[in-house]
Write a protein that holds these residues in place. Structure first.
Motif, PDB file in Angstrom:
ATOM      1  N   SER A 173       0.493  12.911  -3.835  1.00 33.43           N
ATOM      2  CA  SER A 173       1.803  13.571  -3.889  1.00 33.43           C
ATOM      3  C   SER A 173       2.881  12.588  -4.349  1.00 33.43           C
ATOM      4  O   SER A 173       4.053  12.755  -4.051  1.00 33.43           O
ATOM      5  CB  SER A 173       2.159  14.155  -2.524  1.00 33.43           C
ATOM      6  OG  SER A 173       2.201  13.115  -1.564  1.00 33.43           O
ATOM      7  N   GLY A 174       2.473  11.593  -5.106  1.00 32.07           N
ATOM      8  CA  GLY A 174       3.399  10.568  -5.572  1.00 32.07           C
ATOM      9  C   GLY A 174       4.140  10.971  -6.829  1.00 32.07           C
ATOM     10  O   GLY A 174       4.034  12.088  -7.331  1.00 32.07           O
ATOM     11  N   GLY A 192      -0.089   8.077  -5.505  1.00 29.17           N
ATOM     12  CA  GLY A 192      -0.825   8.881  -4.533  1.00 29.17           C
ATOM     13  C   GLY A 192      -0.918  10.341  -4.945  1.00 29.17           C
ATOM     14  O   GLY A 192      -0.362  10.764  -5.961  1.00 29.17           O
ATOM     15  N   ILE A 202       0.842  -1.203   0.000  1.00 29.58           N
ATOM     16  CA  ILE A 202       0.000   0.000   0.000  1.00 29.58           C
ATOM     17  C   ILE A 202       0.879   1.256   0.000  1.00 29.58           C
ATOM     18  O   ILE A 202       0.635   2.205  -0.756  1.00 29.58           O
ATOM     19  CB  ILE A 202      -0.965  -0.008   1.205  1.00 29.58           C
ATOM     20  CG1 ILE A 202      -2.039  -1.077   0.992  1.00 29.58           C
ATOM     21  CG2 ILE A 202      -1.606   1.364   1.412  1.00 29.58           C
ATOM     22  CD1 ILE A 202      -2.927  -1.313   2.192  1.00 29.58           C
ATOM     23  N   LEU A 203       1.925   1.263   0.829  1.00 26.91           N
ATOM     24  CA  LEU A 203       2.834   2.411   0.861  1.00 26.91           C
ATOM     25  C   LEU A 203       3.542   2.607  -0.473  1.00 26.91           C
ATOM     26  O   LEU A 203       3.711   3.732  -0.950  1.00 26.91           O
ATOM     27  CB  LEU A 203       3.853   2.258   1.983  1.00 26.91           C
ATOM     28  CG  LEU A 203       3.313   2.450   3.403  1.00 26.91           C
ATOM     29  CD1 LEU A 203       4.407   2.146   4.422  1.00 26.91           C
ATOM     30  CD2 LEU A 203       2.788   3.844   3.591  1.00 26.91           C
ATOM     31  N   GLY A 233       2.389   1.698  -3.405  1.00 22.12           N
ATOM     32  CA  GLY A 233       1.374   2.195  -4.336  1.00 22.12           C
ATOM     33  C   GLY A 233       1.116   3.683  -4.154  1.00 22.12           C
ATOM     34  O   GLY A 233       0.989   4.425  -5.132  1.00 22.12           O
ATOM     35  N   LEU A 234       1.047   4.142  -2.899  1.00 27.88           N
ATOM     36  CA  LEU A 234       0.844   5.566  -2.640  1.00 27.88           C
ATOM     37  C   LEU A 234       2.049   6.388  -3.073  1.00 27.88           C
ATOM     38  O   LEU A 234       1.906   7.527  -3.518  1.00 27.88           O
ATOM     39  CB  LEU A 234       0.546   5.798  -1.157  1.00 27.88           C
ATOM     40  CG  LEU A 234      -0.832   5.356  -0.681  1.00 27.88           C
ATOM     41  CD1 LEU A 234      -0.957   5.517   0.826  1.00 27.88           C
ATOM     42  CD2 LEU A 234      -1.916   6.136  -1.389  1.00 27.88           C
ATOM     43  N   THR A 235       3.237   5.804  -2.948  1.00 32.50           N
ATOM     44  CA  THR A 235       4.447   6.505  -3.384  1.00 32.50           C
ATOM     45  C   THR A 235       4.412   6.750  -4.886  1.00 32.50           C
ATOM     46  O   THR A 235       4.837   7.792  -5.372  1.00 32.50           O
ATOM     47  CB  THR A 235       5.702   5.694  -3.015  1.00 32.50           C
ATOM     48  OG1 THR A 235       5.740   5.521  -1.598  1.00 32.50           O
ATOM     49  CG2 THR A 235       6.956   6.390  -3.462  1.00 32.50           C
TER      50      THR A 235
END
Length: 94
Positions: free
Chosen positions: A27-28, A25, A17-18, A20-22
């Motif tokens: 602000s990815g 997201g 999940i982290l 994927g958000l990186t």
């Protein structure tokens, strides 16, 4: 053993999940170019507003009651009161 596997599975899910958000997201990495474009637009807008503010600041300084610029005063009187001498010709440059 099943407890360890459950803990590892939860940890792996959190890491995925982290990751994927990186990437995707708000602000990815994928949003980076969009954020740069918006920043450039805002900087251009700030430059335009600063130039307009400086123009207005100059006009206010020319209208200072202690020493009014005669050209500005004449322009305002002619525009707002429609006062013109008989031998003058008015040219609107709008």
């Amino acid at each position: 053993m099943p407890k360890e596997q459950a803990t590892q599975a939860i940890a792996l899910c959190c890491l995925l999940i982290l990751a994927g958000l990186t990437l995707a997201g708000p602000s990815g990495l994928l949003a980076w170019s969009e954020n740069n474009r918006l920043l450039q637009e805002r900087q251009n807008e700030v430059q335009q507003l600063t130039a307009r503010r400086d123009e207005l600041r100059n006009r206010v300084a020319l209208l200072d009651p202690s020493h009014v610029d005669p050209d500005i005063a004449g322009e305002l009187v002619r525009r707002n009161l429609n006062v013109v001498h008989p031998d003058e010709m008015v040219m609107l440059l709008n």
